[in-house]
Design a protein around this motif. Structure first.
Motif, PDB file in Angstrom:
ATOM      1  N   THR A 157       0.797  -0.828  -0.460  1.00 23.16           N
ATOM      2  CA  THR A 157      -0.402  -0.361  -0.199  1.00 23.16           C
ATOM      3  C   THR A 157       0.876   0.890   0.184  1.00 23.16           C
ATOM      4  OG1 THR A 157      -1.944  -1.297   0.693  1.00 23.16           O
ATOM      5  CG2 THR A 157      -2.201   0.949   1.505  1.00 23.16           C
ATOM      6  N   SER A 158       0.349   2.385  -1.131  1.00 23.05           N
ATOM      7  CA  SER A 158       1.937   3.727  -0.919  1.00 23.05           C
ATOM      8  C   SER A 158       0.873   4.765  -1.531  1.00 23.05           C
ATOM      9  CB  SER A 158       2.456   3.366  -2.146  1.00 23.05           C
ATOM     10  OG  SER A 158       2.176   2.485  -3.480  1.00 23.05           O
ATOM     11  N   LEU A 159       1.441   6.397  -1.214  1.00 24.36           N
ATOM     12  CA  LEU A 159       0.942   7.060  -1.369  1.00 24.36           C
ATOM     13  C   LEU A 159       1.888   8.072  -2.079  1.00 24.36           C
ATOM     14  CD1 LEU A 159      -1.911   8.467  -0.729  1.00 24.36           C
ATOM     15  CD2 LEU A 159      -0.955   8.957   0.767  1.00 24.36           C
ATOM     16  N   SER A 160       1.680   8.619  -3.310  1.00 23.98           N
ATOM     17  CA  SER A 160       2.737   9.345  -3.433  1.00 23.98           C
ATOM     18  C   SER A 160       2.867  10.759  -1.998  1.00 23.98           C
ATOM     19  CB  SER A 160       2.649  10.033  -4.614  1.00 23.98           C
ATOM     20  OG  SER A 160       1.718  10.977  -5.167  1.00 23.98           O
ATOM     21  N   PRO A 161       4.066  11.117  -2.706  1.00 22.58           N
ATOM     22  CA  PRO A 161       3.920  12.776  -1.717  1.00 22.58           C
ATOM     23  C   PRO A 161       3.071  13.747  -1.935  1.00 22.58           C
ATOM     24  CG  PRO A 161       6.023  12.233  -2.099  1.00 22.58           C
ATOM     25  CD  PRO A 161       5.045  11.587  -3.266  1.00 22.58           C
ATOM     26  N   ALA A 162       2.648  14.261  -3.151  1.00 22.79           N
ATOM     27  CA  ALA A 162       1.139  14.622  -4.020  1.00 22.79           C
ATOM     28  C   ALA A 162       0.457  14.283  -2.831  1.00 22.79           C
ATOM     29  CB  ALA A 162       1.712  14.851  -5.100  1.00 22.79           C
ATOM     30  N   GLY A 163       0.291  12.742  -2.723  1.00 28.70           N
ATOM     31  CA  GLY A 163      -0.512  12.239  -2.667  1.00 28.70           C
ATOM     32  C   GLY A 163      -1.332  12.329  -0.930  1.00 28.70           C
ATOM     33  N   PHE A 164      -0.197  12.431  -0.181  1.00 27.87           N
ATOM     34  CA  PHE A 164      -0.152  12.774   0.788  1.00 27.87           C
ATOM     35  C   PHE A 164      -1.001  14.446   1.237  1.00 27.87           C
ATOM     36  CE2 PHE A 164       1.307  13.499   5.190  1.00 27.87           C
ATOM     37  CZ  PHE A 164       1.086  12.872   5.985  1.00 27.87           C
ATOM     38  N   ALA A 165      -0.479  14.916   0.675  1.00 30.78           N
ATOM     39  CA  ALA A 165      -0.202  15.725   0.941  1.00 30.78           C
ATOM     40  C   ALA A 165      -2.083  16.708   0.319  1.00 30.78           C
ATOM     41  CB  ALA A 165       0.566  17.390   0.110  1.00 30.78           C
ATOM     42  N   ARG A 166      -2.519  15.875  -0.687  1.00 26.82           N
ATOM     43  CA  ARG A 166      -3.613  16.282  -1.016  1.00 26.82           C
ATOM     44  C   ARG A 166      -5.015  15.914   0.084  1.00 26.82           C
ATOM     45  NH1 ARG A 166      -3.447  14.402  -5.700  1.00 26.82           N
ATOM     46  NH2 ARG A 166      -3.772  12.546  -5.300  1.00 26.82           N
ATOM     47  N   LEU A 167      -3.850  14.360   0.933  1.00 29.48           N
ATOM     48  CA  LEU A 167      -5.189  14.121   1.151  1.00 29.48           C
ATOM     49  C   LEU A 167      -4.988  14.774   3.273  1.00 29.48           C
ATOM     50  CD1 LEU A 167      -5.354  10.031   0.888  1.00 29.48           C
ATOM     51  CD2 LEU A 167      -6.364  11.830   0.435  1.00 29.48           C
ATOM     52  N   ALA A 168      -4.051  15.059   3.268  1.00 34.11           N
ATOM     53  CA  ALA A 168      -3.966  15.575   4.732  1.00 34.11           C
ATOM     54  C   ALA A 168      -4.121  17.509   4.442  1.00 34.11           C
ATOM     55  CB  ALA A 168      -2.472  16.070   4.600  1.00 34.11           C
ATOM     56  N   GLY A 169      -4.103  17.970   3.246  1.00 35.47           N
ATOM     57  CA  GLY A 169      -4.668  19.236   3.171  1.00 35.47           C
ATOM     58  C   GLY A 169      -4.693  20.682   4.153  1.00 35.47           C
ATOM     59  N   ASP A 170      -5.152  21.469   3.850  1.00 33.28           N
ATOM     60  CA  ASP A 170      -4.717  22.410   4.749  1.00 33.28           C
ATOM     61  C   ASP A 170      -3.449  23.033   3.834  1.00 33.28           C
ATOM     62  OD1 ASP A 170      -6.873  23.056   6.821  1.00 33.28           O
ATOM     63  OD2 ASP A 170      -6.629  21.049   7.398  1.00 33.28           O
ATOM     64  N   GLY A 171      -3.266  22.545   2.622  1.00 36.30           N
ATOM     65  CA  GLY A 171      -2.227  23.803   1.960  1.00 36.30           C
ATOM     66  C   GLY A 171      -0.989  22.926   2.892  1.00 36.30           C
ATOM     67  N   VAL A 172      -0.973  22.184   3.173  1.00 42.87           N
ATOM     68  CA  VAL A 172       0.190  21.763   3.816  1.00 42.87           C
ATOM     69  C   VAL A 172       1.151  21.257   2.577  1.00 42.87           C
ATOM     70  CG1 VAL A 172      -0.274  18.901   3.903  1.00 42.87           C
ATOM     71  CG2 VAL A 172       1.921  20.101   5.180  1.00 42.87           C
ATOM     72  N   ARG A 173       2.556  21.832   2.516  1.00 47.48           N
ATOM     73  CA  ARG A 173       3.446  20.725   1.274  1.00 47.48           C
ATOM     74  C   ARG A 173       4.189  19.309   2.027  1.00 47.48           C
ATOM     75  NH1 ARG A 173       7.722  24.318   0.557  1.00 47.48           N
ATOM     76  NH2 ARG A 173       7.584  25.275   1.663  1.00 47.48           N
ATOM     77  N   VAL A 174       4.806  18.686   1.139  1.00 39.38           N
ATOM     78  CA  VAL A 174       5.818  17.785   1.291  1.00 39.38           C
ATOM     79  C   VAL A 174       6.542  17.952   0.214  1.00 39.38           C
ATOM     80  CG1 VAL A 174       5.512  15.287   0.947  1.00 39.38           C
ATOM     81  CG2 VAL A 174       3.728  16.373   1.624  1.00 39.38           C
ATOM     82  N   CYS A 175       7.932  18.357   0.945  1.00 38.39           N
ATOM     83  CA  CYS A 175       8.782  18.029  -0.091  1.00 38.39           C
ATOM     84  C   CYS A 175       9.660  16.771   0.561  1.00 38.39           C
ATOM     85  CB  CYS A 175      10.489  19.196   0.458  1.00 38.39           C
ATOM     86  SG  CYS A 175       8.940  20.778   0.621  1.00 38.39           S
ATOM     87  N   VAL A 176      10.554  16.354  -0.599  1.00 38.09           N
ATOM     88  CA  VAL A 176      11.609  14.955  -0.521  1.00 38.09           C
ATOM     89  C   VAL A 176      12.634  15.407  -0.431  1.00 38.09           C
ATOM     90  CG1 VAL A 176      12.076  12.753  -1.899  1.00 38.09           C
ATOM     91  CG2 VAL A 176       9.510  13.200  -1.870  1.00 38.09           C
ATOM     92  N   ARG A 177      13.637  14.669   0.195  1.00 35.65           N
ATOM     93  CA  ARG A 177      15.473  15.250   0.312  1.00 35.65           C
ATOM     94  C   ARG A 177      15.691  13.890  -0.518  1.00 35.65           C
ATOM     95  NH1 ARG A 177      17.940  18.045   4.058  1.00 35.65           N
ATOM     96  NH2 ARG A 177      16.196  17.790   5.461  1.00 35.65           N
ATOM     97  N   ALA A 178      16.966  14.843  -1.579  1.00 35.79           N
ATOM     98  CA  ALA A 178      17.398  13.829  -2.182  1.00 35.79           C
ATOM     99  C   ALA A 178      18.763  13.688  -1.772  1.00 35.79           C
ATOM    100  CB  ALA A 178      18.256  15.906  -3.201  1.00 35.79           C
ATOM    101  N   VAL A 179      19.013  12.255  -2.375  1.00 30.64           N
ATOM    102  CA  VAL A 179      20.112  12.114  -1.208  1.00 30.64           C
ATOM    103  C   VAL A 179      21.925  12.485  -1.706  1.00 30.64           C
ATOM    104  CG1 VAL A 179      21.245   9.761  -1.185  1.00 30.64           C
ATOM    105  CG2 VAL A 179      18.843   9.490  -1.747  1.00 30.64           C
TER     106      VAL A 179
END
Length: 241
Positions: A157-179
């Motif tokens: 079961t998985s969720l993209s970072p963008a999908g997580f931001a959409r479900l969390a709502g309230d304008g939160v931004r999700v960022c991914v740290r580059a290796v």
């Protein structure tokens, strides 16, 4: 004589940093967070009010209690917590400290918060994360999520970072740290790339969704190839017999 702490009246909410585990509701319609220590059994959303984990009827943060949300002033201090074994799959949160708060030397204990930015670390294999997947544990009604690259998804079961931001709502931004702190043209300071926002699907969000879909497709193709090899092996064995 009773000593009182000096009152503060900031013109804008203070900023703090903390770590938490991302979680997904059982029905897959809501996303939130759960703490790593005190209050870890109480999931919360992007905008949330604290409650006393001991069930006492007072408003957090009470002077004679440990209740309330907790955060530190320094981002580096919060990132250091991610080195602990139990916190390796947690994410870094940048929060706005709202409502009443008590200031300490290293951080705040406070009544209300808004999560502004979520920073997702690398996959357990060391590669850059492209999704948040079922971590294999959770709370009643909530699945804990962990950063994962496309190669390690394996149908979980998985969720993209963008999908997580959409479900969390309230304008939160999700960022991914580059290796290794690297990154492409869209990478910001510290090797962090914004890949999610709750206000609709823009180019970064679509790119993240496409990467997740491609990773799933690669996994399915690999499974099909293995099944075909097994089928070919069985067929050749029957002919030889």
């Amino acid at each position: 004589m009773r000593l009182r702490l000096p009152a503060e009246r900031p013109t804008e909410p203070p900023t703090g940093y903390k770590i938490a585990h991302p979680v997904l509701s059982q029905d897959g319609t809501r996303a939130g967070f759960t703490g790593v220590s005190l209050g870890g059994a109480l999931p919360y959303g992007v905008v949330a009010d604290a409650s006393c984990v001991y069930g006492l009827r007072h408003r957090p943060p009470h002077r004679r209690c440990d209740c309330g949300f907790h955060c530190v002033h320094d981002r580096a201090a919060a990132e250091a917590l991610l080195c602990a074994d139990d916190h390796r799959t947690a994410v870094l949160l940048e929060v706005s400290v709202l409502g009443a708060y008590i200031r300490f030397e290293r951080g705040f204990r406070y009544a209300r918060q808004r999560v502004r930015v979520v920073t997702v670390g690398p996959c357990a294999c060391g590669a850059r994360a492209s999704a948040l997947v079922d971590a294999g544990w959770g709370l009643v009604g909530w699945r804990a999520l962990a950063p994962c690259c496309g190669g390690c998804l394996r149908g979980r079961t998985s969720l993209s970072p963008a999908g997580f931001a959409r479900l969390a709502g309230d304008g939160v931004r999700v960022c991914v740290r580059a290796v290794g702190g690297g990154g492409g043209a869209s990478t910001g300071p510290g090797g962090v790339t914004a890949v999610g926002a709750a206000d609709g699907m823009g180019v970064p969000e679509l790119v993240a969704e496409a990467a997740l879909l491609q990773a799933r497709l690669d996994w399915f193709q690999a499974q099909l190839a293995r099944l075909r090899e097994r089928g070919s092996g069985s067929a050749s064995g029957e002919r030889n017999s």
